[in-house]
Scaffold this active site. Structure first.
Site, short mmCIF file in Angstrom:
data_model
loop_
_atom_site.label_atom_id
_atom_site.label_comp_id
_atom_site.label_asym_id
_atom_site.label_seq_id
_atom_site.Cartn_x
_atom_site.Cartn_y
_atom_site.Cartn_z
N LEU A 180 0.84 -1.19 0.00
CA LEU A 180 0.00 0.00 0.00
C LEU A 180 0.88 1.24 0.00
O LEU A 180 1.97 1.25 0.58
CB LEU A 180 -0.91 0.00 1.24
CG LEU A 180 -1.87 -1.17 1.37
CD1 LEU A 180 -2.93 -0.87 2.41
CD2 LEU A 180 -2.51 -1.56 0.05
N GLY A 225 1.15 -5.05 1.46
CA GLY A 225 0.09 -5.10 0.46
C GLY A 225 0.53 -5.78 -0.84
O GLY A 225 -0.30 -6.33 -1.56
N ASN A 249 4.55 -7.44 6.61
CA ASN A 249 5.43 -6.83 7.61
C ASN A 249 4.80 -5.63 8.31
O ASN A 249 5.51 -4.78 8.85
CB ASN A 249 6.73 -6.38 6.92
CG ASN A 249 6.47 -5.33 5.83
OD1 ASN A 249 5.45 -5.38 5.17
ND2 ASN A 249 7.37 -4.38 5.68
N GLU A 250 3.47 -5.55 8.31
CA GLU A 250 2.79 -4.36 8.82
C GLU A 250 3.26 -3.93 10.21
O GLU A 250 3.41 -2.74 10.48
CB GLU A 250 1.26 -4.58 8.85
CG GLU A 250 0.56 -4.36 7.53
CD GLU A 250 0.71 -5.50 6.55
OE1 GLU A 250 1.43 -6.48 6.85
OE2 GLU A 250 0.10 -5.43 5.47
C1 LIG Z 1 -7.66 -2.86 17.55
C2 LIG Z 1 -7.07 -3.24 16.24
C3 LIG Z 1 -7.68 -2.46 15.16
C4 LIG Z 1 -7.10 -2.89 13.87
C5 LIG Z 1 -7.59 -2.05 12.78
C6 LIG Z 1 -6.78 -2.30 11.56
C7 LIG Z 1 -7.02 -1.20 10.61
C8 LIG Z 1 -6.03 -1.24 9.47
C9 LIG Z 1 -4.68 -0.68 9.80
C10 LIG Z 1 -3.90 -0.27 8.59
C11 LIG Z 1 -3.62 -1.40 7.68
C12 LIG Z 1 -2.68 -0.97 6.61
C13 LIG Z 1 -2.11 -2.16 5.91
C14 LIG Z 1 -0.87 -1.72 5.21
C15 LIG Z 1 -0.33 -2.42 4.27
C16 LIG Z 1 0.85 -1.94 3.53
O1 LIG Z 1 1.13 -2.41 2.47
S1 LIG Z 1 1.82 -0.67 4.17
C17 LIG Z 1 3.23 -0.53 3.11
C18 LIG Z 1 4.30 -1.45 3.54
N1 LIG Z 1 5.38 -1.45 2.62
C19 LIG Z 1 6.64 -1.56 2.99
O2 LIG Z 1 6.96 -1.68 4.13
C20 LIG Z 1 7.67 -1.49 1.89
C21 LIG Z 1 8.56 -0.31 2.06
N2 LIG Z 1 9.50 -0.20 0.98
C22 LIG Z 1 10.61 -0.96 0.87
O3 LIG Z 1 10.91 -1.81 1.68
C23 LIG Z 1 11.50 -0.67 -0.29
O4 LIG Z 1 11.14 0.59 -0.82
C24 LIG Z 1 11.45 -1.72 -1.42
C25 LIG Z 1 10.05 -1.96 -1.89
C26 LIG Z 1 12.09 -3.03 -0.94
C27 LIG Z 1 12.27 -1.18 -2.62
O5 LIG Z 1 13.54 -0.82 -2.19
P1 LIG Z 1 14.43 0.17 -3.09
O6 LIG Z 1 14.45 -0.28 -4.48
O7 LIG Z 1 15.75 0.31 -2.39
O8 LIG Z 1 13.63 1.53 -3.10
P2 LIG Z 1 13.61 2.66 -1.96
O9 LIG Z 1 14.76 3.55 -2.19
O10 LIG Z 1 13.46 2.06 -0.63
O11 LIG Z 1 12.23 3.42 -2.29
C28 LIG Z 1 12.15 4.31 -3.42
C29 LIG Z 1 11.14 5.40 -3.04
O12 LIG Z 1 9.86 4.79 -2.85
C30 LIG Z 1 9.35 5.15 -1.57
N3 LIG Z 1 8.53 4.03 -1.07
C31 LIG Z 1 8.90 2.80 -0.85
N4 LIG Z 1 7.87 2.05 -0.43
C32 LIG Z 1 6.80 2.85 -0.39
C33 LIG Z 1 5.43 2.65 -0.05
N5 LIG Z 1 4.93 1.47 0.35
N6 LIG Z 1 4.61 3.70 -0.12
C34 LIG Z 1 5.07 4.93 -0.51
N7 LIG Z 1 6.36 5.17 -0.85
C35 LIG Z 1 7.21 4.13 -0.80
C36 LIG Z 1 10.60 5.38 -0.72
O13 LIG Z 1 10.31 6.18 0.38
C37 LIG Z 1 11.48 6.08 -1.73
O14 LIG Z 1 11.04 7.41 -1.81
P3 LIG Z 1 12.07 8.59 -2.13
O15 LIG Z 1 13.10 8.55 -1.03
O16 LIG Z 1 11.26 9.82 -2.09
O17 LIG Z 1 12.67 8.27 -3.46
#
Ligand SMILES: CCCCCCCCCCCCC/C=C/C(=O)SCCNC(=O)CCNC(=O)[C@H](O)C(C)(C)COP(=O)(O)OP(=O)(O)OC[C@H]1O[C@@H](n2cnc3c(N)ncnc32)[C@H](O)[C@@H]1OP(=O)(O)O
Length: 374
Positions: A180, A225, A249-250
């Protein structure tokens, strides 16, 4: 003009003859439904009435396999529910659907592609298989715009009766999807979070309950996601590169995987493995993922797509209606749990994500991602 919401697209598509996206309604949840095709037919002015799911349709034995009746005889409530969900129809209705003219007129070529900004769809008509490539740089995060475009592409495929299977992959080797889009969950208002979460729910329901065979060709990392997206498929082929990771990994972001993320994982790897994986926010290497059943097959990077295609051809050899009924039987109880409490799930998400502490965690996580690069 950039289209920002599913609703905006729905309005725009109303006149374009596409099957309508009906976020928030059970019928939109599941695949190539009778309702979907009926709507598509109406869009083209085709006179055709959606089959009613009455007793008469549990009729004569299907010449190509067991009837709905012989698989299991659902209660009238089930029938209404299944019909509305569109997951499957009894044979007679299916056969009528087969005769329904498709509203998509293809040229006589064997391949057909369409794409929008963030999704490329390549349809091989001779195989009846489409490949969806996600292209939302830099990391294929599931932004609202991507989700919206994905939903539109998906709906087109669902309405195309020649399409029997879909391969999901990334346009960027190394990253399947970063999950996400954190920016969609940070610093916005409740209306935006609501719109976003509806689109996330919608995509999950459509993919998870699709009658098409769905195979994920995971050609890169797939956290959170991104992993969920892969989990909606029927079979997962992953590139055997130890640099890639996959998992929900949330908790590492200070957030909680919603119950339906959890259910999808439990259905795939079992309760005990899910308990650990979710609490610890584990990201698995391909080898570990294979060991716990999170993915089904590892292959060298350059074989991911071809392997997905060859697996697809095996799956497509199974009589379609029998496979679809079985898939529905396996998955419907899980999808129903969300369908029954969609609004409450949206409220939970909006309340949870709007908390100051959660916003702080997400900001810190984004900052850490950026600092990792420096
Ligand atoms: C009482 C209980 C109640 C419960 C109620 C529950 C309600 C619900 C709660 C909410 C539920 C939400 C569920 C969420 C699900 C998700 O998916 S959250 C997202 C999780 N994602 C991650 O953790 C991945 C993060 N990213 C990475 O690990 C790496 O970026 C990568 C994918 C492995 C790629 O690595 P690399 O090639 O080295 O790129 P980077 O340099 O790291 O990234 C480039 C730019 O992209 C930006 N970015 C990365 N991931 C995201 C993302 N998911 N969203 C937005 N932006 C992202 C990163 O910051 C870099 O940006 P810049 O620095 O500006 O270039």
């Amino acid at each position: 003009m950039a289209l920002r919401t599913v609703s905006a697209l729905k309005r725009r598509l109303g006149g374009a003859g596409l099957g309508l996206l009906r976020s928030g309604q059970i019928s939109s949840a599941a695949g190539r439904s009778g309702a979907g095709r009926a709507r598509a037919g109406r869009g083209r002015g085709v006179a055709w009435t959606r089959p009613r799911l009455g007793e008469e349709q549990l009729g004569p034995t299907c010449p190509v396999g067991p009837t709905w009746e012989s698989v299991s005889r659902p209660s009238s409530t089930d029938r209404k529910c299944l019909g509305r969900a569109g997951n499957f129809l009894p044979c007679a209705a299916q056969h009528r659907l087969e005769k329904t003219p498709s509203y998509i007129d293809y040229p006589a070529t064997a391949r057909r592609s369409f794409s929008n900004h963030r999704v490329i769809v390549d349809m091989d008509q001779s195989l009846g298989v489409a490949t969806i490539k996600i292209k939302n740089p830099p990391v294929n995060s599931l932004s609202l715009e991507l989700l919206t475009e994905f939903l539109i592409g998906w709906e087109k495929l669902e309405n195309d009766k020649s399409c029997k299977g879909v391969i999901l992959t990334s346009n960027y080797p190394k990253i399947f999807s970063a999950g996400l889009d954190i920016l969609e969950m940070c610093g916005k208002n409740a209306a935006h979070y609501t719109e976003y979460w509806k689109a996330v729910q919608e995509l999950w329901l459509k993919l998870y309950m699709s009658n098409m065979v769905v195979i994920a060709a995971i050609n890169g990392s797939s956290p959170a996601g991104g992993c969920l997206l892969a989990l909606t498929s029927d079979y997962r082929v992953m590139a055997d590169n130890p640099k890639y990771t996959i998992g929900l990994n949330e908790t590492l972001l200070g957030i909680v995987a919603p119950f339906w993320f959890k259910d999808n994982l439990v259905n795939t790897i079992g309760n005990r493995a899910s308990e650990q994986a979710l609490q610890l926010g584990l990201l698995f290497s391909p080898a570990e993922a294979l060991k716990i059943g999170l993915v089904d097959q590892l292959v060298p990077e350059d074989k991911v797509q071809s392997t997905a295609l060859s697996v697809m051809s095996q799956w497509l050899k199974i009589p379609d209606h029998a496979r679809q009924l079985t898939k529905t039987m396996m998955r419907k109880p899980t999808a129903d749990l969300l369908l029954k409490q969609r609004e409450a799930d949206i409220d939970n998400f909006v309340r949870f994500i709007s908390r100051d502490g959660i916003q702080k965690s997400l900001h810190m996580y984004l900052k850490a991602l950026k600092e990792r690069k420096e």
